[in-house]
Motif scaffolding. Sequence first.
Motif, PDB file in Angstrom:
ATOM      1  N   VAL A 100       0.818  -1.217   0.000  1.00 31.39           N
ATOM      2  CA  VAL A 100       0.000   0.000   0.000  1.00 31.39           C
ATOM      3  C   VAL A 100       0.851   1.267   0.000  1.00 31.39           C
ATOM      4  CG1 VAL A 100      -0.336   0.140   2.513  1.00 31.39           C
ATOM      5  CG2 VAL A 100      -2.071   1.069   0.978  1.00 31.39           C
ATOM      6  N   SER A 101       1.978   1.250   0.702  1.00 28.78           N
ATOM      7  CA  SER A 101       2.828   2.449   0.743  1.00 28.78           C
ATOM      8  C   SER A 101       3.387   2.784  -0.635  1.00 28.78           C
ATOM      9  CB  SER A 101       3.966   2.268   1.750  1.00 28.78           C
ATOM     10  OG  SER A 101       4.760   1.144   1.391  1.00 28.78           O
ATOM     11  N   ILE A 102       3.789   1.777  -1.357  1.00 31.81           N
ATOM     12  CA  ILE A 102       4.338   1.976  -2.691  1.00 31.81           C
ATOM     13  C   ILE A 102       3.232   2.339  -3.679  1.00 31.81           C
ATOM     14  CG2 ILE A 102       5.595   0.880  -4.592  1.00 31.81           C
ATOM     15  CD1 ILE A 102       7.231   1.497  -1.989  1.00 31.81           C
ATOM     16  N   ALA A 103       2.137   1.605  -3.632  1.00 29.03           N
ATOM     17  CA  ALA A 103       1.024   1.854  -4.555  1.00 29.03           C
ATOM     18  C   ALA A 103       0.477   3.267  -4.384  1.00 29.03           C
ATOM     19  CB  ALA A 103      -0.086   0.826  -4.337  1.00 29.03           C
ATOM     20  N   TYR A 104       0.312   3.694  -3.143  1.00 26.68           N
ATOM     21  CA  TYR A 104      -0.248   5.024  -2.911  1.00 26.68           C
ATOM     22  C   TYR A 104       0.725   6.115  -3.339  1.00 26.68           C
ATOM     23  CZ  TYR A 104      -3.098   8.714  -1.037  1.00 26.68           C
ATOM     24  OH  TYR A 104      -3.869   9.831  -0.934  1.00 26.68           O
ATOM     25  N   ALA A 105       2.009   5.894  -3.097  1.00 23.08           N
ATOM     26  CA  ALA A 105       3.008   6.877  -3.519  1.00 23.08           C
ATOM     27  C   ALA A 105       3.016   7.016  -5.037  1.00 23.08           C
ATOM     28  CB  ALA A 105       4.391   6.473  -3.018  1.00 23.08           C
ATOM     29  N   ILE A 106       2.956   5.903  -5.740  1.00 29.51           N
ATOM     30  CA  ILE A 106       2.919   5.947  -7.200  1.00 29.51           C
ATOM     31  C   ILE A 106       1.622   6.594  -7.676  1.00 29.51           C
ATOM     32  CG2 ILE A 106       2.812   4.530  -9.301  1.00 29.51           C
ATOM     33  CD1 ILE A 106       4.663   2.520  -7.798  1.00 29.51           C
ATOM     34  N   TRP A 107       0.510   6.208  -7.058  1.00 33.70           N
ATOM     35  CA  TRP A 107      -0.802   6.749  -7.430  1.00 33.70           C
ATOM     36  C   TRP A 107      -0.830   8.267  -7.247  1.00 33.70           C
ATOM     37  CZ3 TRP A 107      -5.569   7.486  -4.159  1.00 33.70           C
ATOM     38  CH2 TRP A 107      -6.713   7.630  -4.930  1.00 33.70           C
ATOM     39  N   ALA A 108      -0.377   8.707  -6.094  1.00 32.03           N
ATOM     40  CA  ALA A 108      -0.395  10.140  -5.804  1.00 32.03           C
ATOM     41  C   ALA A 108       0.623  10.890  -6.668  1.00 32.03           C
ATOM     42  CB  ALA A 108      -0.108  10.375  -4.321  1.00 32.03           C
ATOM     43  N   GLY A 109       1.836  10.380  -6.747  1.00 33.78           N
ATOM     44  CA  GLY A 109       2.889  11.072  -7.488  1.00 33.78           C
ATOM     45  C   GLY A 109       2.617  11.155  -8.978  1.00 33.78           C
ATOM     46  N   LEU A 110       2.255  10.034  -9.571  1.00 35.17           N
ATOM     47  CA  LEU A 110       1.969  10.040 -10.999  1.00 35.17           C
ATOM     48  C   LEU A 110       0.688  10.829 -11.279  1.00 35.17           C
ATOM     49  CD1 LEU A 110       3.071   9.147 -13.666  1.00 35.17           C
ATOM     50  CD2 LEU A 110       1.946   6.944 -13.366  1.00 35.17           C
ATOM     51  N   GLY A 111      -0.279  10.727 -10.374  1.00 26.54           N
ATOM     52  CA  GLY A 111      -1.500  11.516 -10.518  1.00 26.54           C
ATOM     53  C   GLY A 111      -1.208  13.009 -10.498  1.00 26.54           C
ATOM     54  N   ILE A 112      -0.341  13.431  -9.579  1.00 24.80           N
ATOM     55  CA  ILE A 112       0.057  14.844  -9.504  1.00 24.80           C
ATOM     56  C   ILE A 112       0.730  15.264 -10.802  1.00 24.80           C
ATOM     57  CG2 ILE A 112       1.665  16.463  -8.415  1.00 24.80           C
ATOM     58  CD1 ILE A 112       1.105  14.912  -5.760  1.00 24.80           C
ATOM     59  N   ALA A 113       1.652  14.437 -11.284  1.00 24.01           N
ATOM     60  CA  ALA A 113       2.372  14.779 -12.514  1.00 24.01           C
ATOM     61  C   ALA A 113       1.421  14.885 -13.705  1.00 24.01           C
ATOM     62  CB  ALA A 113       3.454  13.731 -12.787  1.00 24.01           C
ATOM     63  N   LEU A 114       0.514  13.945 -13.809  1.00 19.68           N
ATOM     64  CA  LEU A 114      -0.411  13.950 -14.950  1.00 19.68           C
ATOM     65  C   LEU A 114      -1.411  15.101 -14.874  1.00 19.68           C
ATOM     66  CD1 LEU A 114      -1.024  10.124 -15.341  1.00 19.68           C
ATOM     67  CD2 LEU A 114       0.238  11.627 -16.887  1.00 19.68           C
ATOM     68  N   ILE A 115      -1.968  15.350 -13.689  1.00 18.39           N
ATOM     69  CA  ILE A 115      -2.959  16.426 -13.586  1.00 18.39           C
ATOM     70  C   ILE A 115      -2.287  17.792 -13.726  1.00 18.39           C
ATOM     71  CG2 ILE A 115      -3.094  16.821 -11.091  1.00 18.39           C
ATOM     72  CD1 ILE A 115      -6.042  16.501 -13.560  1.00 18.39           C
ATOM     73  N   THR A 116      -1.035  17.895 -13.330  1.00 17.01           N
ATOM     74  CA  THR A 116      -0.295  19.134 -13.576  1.00 17.01           C
ATOM     75  C   THR A 116      -0.114  19.345 -15.074  1.00 17.01           C
ATOM     76  OG1 THR A 116       0.868  18.953 -11.469  1.00 17.01           O
ATOM     77  CG2 THR A 116       1.872  20.365 -13.135  1.00 17.01           C
ATOM     78  N   SER A 117       0.186  18.277 -15.791  1.00 12.72           N
ATOM     79  CA  SER A 117       0.313  18.358 -17.246  1.00 12.72           C
ATOM     80  C   SER A 117      -1.015  18.741 -17.893  1.00 12.72           C
ATOM     81  CB  SER A 117       0.799  17.024 -17.816  1.00 12.72           C
ATOM     82  OG  SER A 117       2.067  16.707 -17.295  1.00 12.72           O
ATOM     83  N   VAL A 118      -2.111  18.149 -17.424  1.00 17.89           N
ATOM     84  CA  VAL A 118      -3.434  18.515 -17.933  1.00 17.89           C
ATOM     85  C   VAL A 118      -3.696  19.997 -17.683  1.00 17.89           C
ATOM     86  CG1 VAL A 118      -5.930  18.205 -17.581  1.00 17.89           C
ATOM     87  CG2 VAL A 118      -4.436  16.200 -17.753  1.00 17.89           C
ATOM     88  N   GLY A 119      -3.365  20.462 -16.496  1.00 16.05           N
ATOM     89  CA  GLY A 119      -3.562  21.867 -16.170  1.00 16.05           C
ATOM     90  C   GLY A 119      -2.769  22.782 -17.078  1.00 16.05           C
ATOM     91  N   ILE A 120      -1.532  22.418 -17.336  1.00 16.14           N
ATOM     92  CA  ILE A 120      -0.667  23.254 -18.171  1.00 16.14           C
ATOM     93  C   ILE A 120      -1.101  23.218 -19.634  1.00 16.14           C
ATOM     94  CG2 ILE A 120       1.683  23.463 -19.096  1.00 16.14           C
ATOM     95  CD1 ILE A 120       2.663  22.543 -16.267  1.00 16.14           C
TER      96      ILE A 120
END
Length: 108
Positions: free
Chosen positions: A56-76
């Motif tokens: 769960v620690s790894i999955a959530y970190a990947i989920w949150a981190g990649l989600g942040i990166a992707l939604i930042t890209s969508v925003g930009i």
Amino acid sequence: MNYYFLLLLAIAFEVCGTTCMKLSDGFSKLAPSVLIFVFYAISFFFFTLALKGIDVSIAYAIWAGLGIALITSVGIFWFKEPATALKIISLVVVITGVIGLHLSNRAT
């Protein structure tokens, strides 16, 4: 079963749900407002399946981190938000942190 593929599906649907939050204009537009809940439900479904094979620690970190990166890209790129140097540097720090957590799991 490829648990990382399930995690990527969870991330993709989470990004769709978050994008719909912006498109809903504060819940004033029906279709994107409904899609928020649909996409998040699907995201949690796939995330729950991914947790069967990923810590769960790894999955959530990947989920949150990649989600942040992707939604930042969508925003930009879609919503024309500014791509400041601080935003890009901060994104690199988040991604570095996720990679570090993933590598720390393999080192044990």
